[in-house]
Design a protein around this motif. Structure first.
Motif, short mmCIF file in Angstrom:
data_model
loop_
_atom_site.label_atom_id
_atom_site.label_comp_id
_atom_site.label_asym_id
_atom_site.label_seq_id
_atom_site.Cartn_x
_atom_site.Cartn_y
_atom_site.Cartn_z
N ILE A 148 0.79 -1.19 0.00
CA ILE A 148 -0.05 -0.04 -0.12
C ILE A 148 0.80 1.17 -0.01
CG2 ILE A 148 -1.29 1.44 1.55
CD1 ILE A 148 -3.17 -0.62 0.11
N TYR A 161 -10.44 1.07 6.66
CA TYR A 161 -9.95 1.55 5.25
C TYR A 161 -11.20 2.33 4.75
CZ TYR A 161 -6.56 2.25 1.50
OH TYR A 161 -5.72 2.77 0.65
N LEU A 184 -8.51 -5.95 -1.53
CA LEU A 184 -7.51 -4.91 -1.52
C LEU A 184 -6.58 -4.96 -2.40
CD1 LEU A 184 -7.32 -2.04 -0.19
CD2 LEU A 184 -5.99 -3.02 1.55
N GLN A 195 -0.76 -0.72 9.79
CA GLN A 195 -2.23 -0.49 9.10
C GLN A 195 -2.23 0.10 7.88
OE1 GLN A 195 -5.33 -0.98 10.84
NE2 GLN A 195 -4.31 -1.44 12.79
N TYR A 196 -3.06 -0.61 6.97
CA TYR A 196 -2.97 -0.28 5.51
C TYR A 196 -3.16 1.42 5.50
CZ TYR A 196 -3.43 -5.23 4.80
OH TYR A 196 -3.52 -6.70 4.70
N VAL A 197 -4.22 1.87 6.20
CA VAL A 197 -4.71 3.33 6.10
C VAL A 197 -3.43 4.23 6.28
CG1 VAL A 197 -5.48 3.42 8.20
CG2 VAL A 197 -6.40 4.93 6.64
#
Length: 287
Positions: A12, A49, A60, A264-266
């Motif tokens: 990401i 997200y 994702l 975390q992806y975000v």
């Protein structure tokens, strides 16, 4: 060609950095895998997200790589084994290939496993993290391969076509037996140490058995940033950055899990955005 930037890592954070560089018409390469790592893909549900409620890891991953495709961004599936700064330019190596850039963005993820005894001391002296980079150095020699996921099997099979014998040491549940490979021995015992003084001589297993080898390939999703980039300041497993994602090295930025918690992806997406814009600001000063 000297690129404006080179991104190492295609999760990401790396994807976010690439998208922002593309929007600003910068020349760049992004190195990584054409999918997220196995652990990320297996995420059953991602709840935080924005705009993607309840999405899972595979969905994702598919969405991110479709987004990259639509923007005309291609991930280069090469493993990087060295990053160094010389003559006002970053040099990124993959085996015998070298790429040059004015800036580098590290989005390498985080290495959760501790190094084996003797591993770090023997890097470059028989310990390698990239089969396609260093495989030909071990033509007709005995090689040990330590792998943390099934993703490494492709590289192991490549090495089996070069080396005289492969001692394969998977630390994941192995599903294939590779009976068609006469020069392959599979060990179920876990590796404990890399043996050798000035060069690798073998691997010691948890049982105490020593397996001789001329070289050891440790194939895992992420390697220590300080091993990859000479002089990089780290705090344990993580790269030290400021709020602009700048590292202690000129023109070097980092983002995502490699900069620390939360994983975390975000958070990774936001840091990739910041790293790209910081690289763009740096380029405006030097060009």
């Amino acid at each position: 060609m000297i690129y404006d930037s080179i991104i190492i890592g295609s999760g990401i954070a790396g994807a976010s950095a690439a998208m922002n560089l593309k929007i600003r018409n910068k020349s760049f390469l992004i190195f990584g895998s054409p999918s997220f790592n196995t652990k990320a893909i297996k995420a059953e549900q991602i709840l935080n997200y924005p705009g993607m409620p309840g999405i899972n890891g595979q969905q994702l991953s598919d969405a991110v790589f479709e987004h990259l495709k639509q923007m005309g961004i291609t991930v280069t599936d090469l493993k990087i084994n060295g990053v160094f700064y010389y003559n006002d330019t970053w040099h990124i190596t993959s085996g015998m290939q070298m790429f040059e850039a004015r800036t580098v963005i590290l989005a390498t993820g985080v290495e959760f496993s501790n190094p084996l005894e003797g591993e770090q001391a023997l890097v470059g002296m028989g310990v390698s993290y990239c089969a396609t980079c260093d495989g030909m150095l071990y033509k007709d020699k005995d090689v040990a391969v330590i792998a943390t996921s099934a993703d490494a099997e492709k590289e192991m099979l490549y090495l089996s076509e070069i080396a005289s014998h492969i001692s394969y040491m998977p630390t994941y549940p192995l599903k294939n037996n590779f009976d068609d490979r006469d020069n392959l021995t599979i060990y179920k015992d876990r590796p404990q140490a890399i043996l050798g003084d000035n060069t690798v001589t073998g691997v010691r297993l948890k049982s105490g058995e020593d397996v001789s080898a001329d070289g050891v390939f440790i194939l895992k999703d992420a390697i220590s940033p300080s091993t990859l980039v000479y002089g990089l300041e780290t705090d344990g497993r993580h790269i030290i950055v400021d709020r602009q994602m700048r590292t202690n090295l000129e023109g070097c930025f980092a983002c995502g899990d490699c900069t620390g918690r939360p994983y975390q992806y975000v958070k990774a997406a936001g840091e990739g955005n910041i790293a790209a814009h910081s690289a763009i600001e740096y380029l405006a000063k030097i060009i």
